[in-house]
Motif scaffolding. Structure first.
Motif, PDB file in Angstrom:
ATOM      1  N   ALA A  44       4.208   4.812  -8.744  1.00  0.00           N
ATOM      2  CA  ALA A  44       5.627   4.786  -9.079  1.00  0.00           C
ATOM      3  C   ALA A  44       6.274   6.153  -8.837  1.00  0.00           C
ATOM      4  CB  ALA A  44       5.818   4.358 -10.534  1.00  0.00           C
ATOM      5  N   LEU A  45       5.470   7.198  -8.973  1.00  0.00           N
ATOM      6  CA  LEU A  45       6.005   8.540  -8.733  1.00  0.00           C
ATOM      7  C   LEU A  45       6.034   8.878  -7.246  1.00  0.00           C
ATOM      8  CD1 LEU A  45       4.295  10.479 -11.664  1.00  0.00           C
ATOM      9  CD2 LEU A  45       6.712   9.868 -11.454  1.00  0.00           C
ATOM     10  N   GLY A  46       5.616   7.925  -6.430  1.00  0.00           N
ATOM     11  CA  GLY A  46       5.730   8.111  -4.991  1.00  0.00           C
ATOM     12  C   GLY A  46       4.521   8.750  -4.330  1.00  0.00           C
ATOM     13  N   LYS A  47       3.408   8.830  -5.054  1.00  0.00           N
ATOM     14  CA  LYS A  47       2.207   9.442  -4.471  1.00  0.00           C
ATOM     15  C   LYS A  47       1.542   8.499  -3.472  1.00  0.00           C
ATOM     16  CE  LYS A  47       1.827  13.136  -7.297  1.00  0.00           C
ATOM     17  NZ  LYS A  47       1.542  12.848  -8.699  1.00  0.00           N
ATOM     18  N   THR A  48       0.930   9.091  -2.454  1.00  0.00           N
ATOM     19  CA  THR A  48       0.179   8.281  -1.493  1.00  0.00           C
ATOM     20  C   THR A  48      -1.207   7.965  -2.069  1.00  0.00           C
ATOM     21  OG1 THR A  48      -0.850  10.195  -0.472  1.00  0.00           O
ATOM     22  CG2 THR A  48       1.277   9.497   0.423  1.00  0.00           C
ATOM     23  N   ASN A  49      -1.884   6.997  -1.453  1.00  0.00           N
ATOM     24  CA  ASN A  49      -3.232   6.642  -1.903  1.00  0.00           C
ATOM     25  C   ASN A  49      -4.162   7.854  -1.896  1.00  0.00           C
ATOM     26  OD1 ASN A  49      -2.459   4.029  -2.274  1.00  0.00           O
ATOM     27  ND2 ASN A  49      -3.308   3.289  -0.341  1.00  0.00           N
ATOM     28  N   LYS A  50      -4.015   8.669  -0.852  1.00  0.00           N
ATOM     29  CA  LYS A  50      -4.876   9.848  -0.732  1.00  0.00           C
ATOM     30  C   LYS A  50      -4.608  10.830  -1.883  1.00  0.00           C
ATOM     31  CE  LYS A  50      -7.449  12.815   1.804  1.00  0.00           C
ATOM     32  NZ  LYS A  50      -7.623  13.790   0.740  1.00  0.00           N
ATOM     33  N   GLU A  51      -3.341  11.077  -2.169  1.00  0.00           N
ATOM     34  CA  GLU A  51      -2.988  12.001  -3.263  1.00  0.00           C
ATOM     35  C   GLU A  51      -3.502  11.488  -4.612  1.00  0.00           C
ATOM     36  OE1 GLU A  51       1.247  13.971  -1.784  1.00  0.00           O
ATOM     37  OE2 GLU A  51       1.234  11.899  -2.426  1.00  0.00           O
ATOM     38  N   ILE A  52      -3.381  10.168  -4.799  1.00  0.00           N
ATOM     39  CA  ILE A  52      -3.856   9.578  -6.053  1.00  0.00           C
ATOM     40  C   ILE A  52      -5.365   9.727  -6.159  1.00  0.00           C
ATOM     41  CG2 ILE A  52      -4.037   7.444  -7.398  1.00  0.00           C
ATOM     42  CD1 ILE A  52      -1.451   6.508  -5.974  1.00  0.00           C
ATOM     43  N   ALA A  53      -6.060   9.456  -5.058  1.00  0.00           N
ATOM     44  CA  ALA A  53      -7.521   9.569  -5.041  1.00  0.00           C
ATOM     45  C   ALA A  53      -7.950  10.991  -5.418  1.00  0.00           C
ATOM     46  CB  ALA A  53      -8.047   9.197  -3.662  1.00  0.00           C
ATOM     47  N   ASP A  54      -7.277  11.989  -4.822  1.00  0.00           N
ATOM     48  CA  ASP A  54      -7.623  13.376  -5.110  1.00  0.00           C
ATOM     49  C   ASP A  54      -7.375  13.729  -6.572  1.00  0.00           C
ATOM     50  OD1 ASP A  54      -8.346  13.632  -2.538  1.00  0.00           O
ATOM     51  OD2 ASP A  54      -6.558  14.737  -1.873  1.00  0.00           O
ATOM     52  N   LYS A  55      -6.232  13.289  -7.079  1.00  0.00           N
ATOM     53  CA  LYS A  55      -5.864  13.649  -8.456  1.00  0.00           C
ATOM     54  C   LYS A  55      -6.805  13.012  -9.485  1.00  0.00           C
ATOM     55  CE  LYS A  55      -2.152  13.809 -11.754  1.00  0.00           C
ATOM     56  NZ  LYS A  55      -0.752  13.566 -12.071  1.00  0.00           N
TER      57      LYS A  55
END
Lengths: 189, 243
Positions: free
Chosen positions: A135-146
């Motif tokens: 919902a905050l606009g993160k990509t799958n890759k960014e979410i995976a890293d976080k």
């Protein structure tokens, strides 16, 4: 949450102790009267209720329907044989193996219904994390890293989220997250 | 059951009232009396067999029924699709917008919730319009061009180059996200907005969304099941002498 309701201090504390040893994962609350139990039922979602027959009779009309109940009975009448198949009753003179058997069986049943309900519609805590990030606009890759998981896992979570919520697009998930206060206005942009 | 030319036009509407905008687009208005479909079409100068194929494809979504449209010229089918576009833009989208605005005026929703719905619909509308103009500016003219070349039996080198760089199959993906947004909006209204005191206004928005969804799915089915395969065949035929 598991609730124990009995006027007997010794029985209540004893059950609580045994349950904690068997099952440390969940909150267990002890109450000693039907008044306290009513208040508890109104404010919390109880999955398993272990209550003396006296208290149960008092609250009967108010008892929620989908709750799993174990009745605490006085000593076993002589004509009743030991019955491992009946997991709804605990007698005050049950021996160790009988008590453990009944409690374990109920804990297992409780977990089964909980996960069954969850997998069908409710989002797990992890899935909620993912909805928030998407919902905050993160990509799958960014979410995976976080979240320290693989992109593949993120994709699987997203598929399950779409199936559970009936929402397919990122902007749809953003609206869902805002309506459910998972994120606040202004977080996203 | 399938509509035939001898049936009364009024009975077609009694079968499914969602046909109303469909027959309007084909050039026929209400006031049917007890006339048959054939009689009304003749009076209005509408090709009855084309009329029946379009209506039957709307009623019976099976591939074979929709495929019947293939017997008609690409040009006529495209002309019909253009009319469905103007129906969306001029009629149904503004009407949905009005109804969404009523949700705030009658304080069914607080300001934030209202804006979430309104902005979401705005975004949907923008995407729909982009999609529509892509089709009208590029896809439909290309289809008509291919069909004309096919009937002439040859394509000039510019068209051959077009077929090679942007074949009809390359436009196909486009529909999916627009359909998904409409689907999401329905669920937001049905499931995730707070319970209203009275659902009447929300029901109205939803009814329009369901109507639009069915109309768009008919529109997309004609494109994907009739035009795209037909144009692909024509493209292949036009490329052949080159090899």
């Amino acid at each position: 949450m598991i609730a124990i309701a009995t006027a007997s201090f010794v029985v209540g504390k004893g059950l609580m102790h045994i349950l904690k040893e068997l099952y440390s994962g969940r909150r267990i609350v002890l109450v000693s009267s039907e008044m306290e139990l009513k208040a508890l039922l109104e404010q919390n979602k109880i999955s398993l209720l272990i209550a003396s027959i006296a208290i149960l009779n008092e609250i009967k009309p108010l008892a929620p329907k989908n709750i799993q109940i174990v009745k605490l009975m006085d000593s076993r009448p002589n004509y009743l044989q030991l019955d491992y198949n009946n997991s709804e009753l605990l007698y005050s003179d049950d021996d160790e193996s009988q008590v453990l058997h009944t409690l374990k069986r109920n804990l297992a049943l409780m977990d089964k219904t909980n996960t069954a309900n969850k997998s069908e519609s409710e989002l797990s805590d992890r899935e909620l994390d993912i909805v928030r990030e998407v919902a905050l606009g993160k990509t799958n890759k960014e979410i995976a890293d976080k979240l320290y998981i693989s992109t593949h896992t993120v994709i699987t979570h997203r598929k399950n989220i779409t199936r559970k919520l009936g929402i397919k697009t990122v902007s749809g998930l953003t609206v869902y997250a805002l309506l459910n206060k998972l994120i606040k206005m202004g977080d996203s942009f | 059951m399938i509509l035939t030319k001898d049936m009364k036009m009024a009975d077609a509407i009694h079968r499914n009232y969602l046909l109303l905008p469909v027959i309007n687009r084909l050039g026929i208005q209400l006031g049917f009396q007890d006339k048959s479909i054939e009689k009304i079409c003749t009076e209005k100068g509408v090709d009855v067999s084309f009329f029946l194929s379009i209506l039957n494809a709307f009623l019976d979504t099976k591939k074979t029924t929709t495929g019947q449209i293939q017997t008609h010229s690409v040009k006529n089918v495209v002309a019909y699709l253009l009319k469905t576009h103007s129906y969306y833009i001029e009629r149904i989208i503004p009407e949905i917008e009005n109804r969404i605005n009523l949700l705030l005026q009658h304080s069914q929703l607080n300001k934030t919730e209202f804006l979430l719905v309104k902005n979401f619909f705005e975004e949907y509308k923008r995407e729909l319009y982009v999609h529509i103009s892509l089709e009208e500016d590029r896809v439909y003219p290309y289809m008509v061009e291919i069909a004309e070349a096919y009937h002439l039996g040859h394509a000039n080198s510019t068209l051959i180059a077009k077929i090679k760089s942007y074949p009809i199959a390359s436009y196909e993906e486009e529909h999916s996200d627009i359909e998904a947004k409409l689907f999401d909006l329905k669920n937001i209204l049905i499931k995730y907005l707070p319970e209203p005191k009275d659902s009447y206004l929300q029901n109205q928005v939803l009814t329009m969304l369901f109507t639009l969804e069915q109309d768009i799915s008919d529109h997309a089915r004609i494109e994907n099941k009739v035009l795209v395969p037909q144009i692909t065949q024509m493209e292949n035929a036009l490329l052949k002498p080159q090899n």
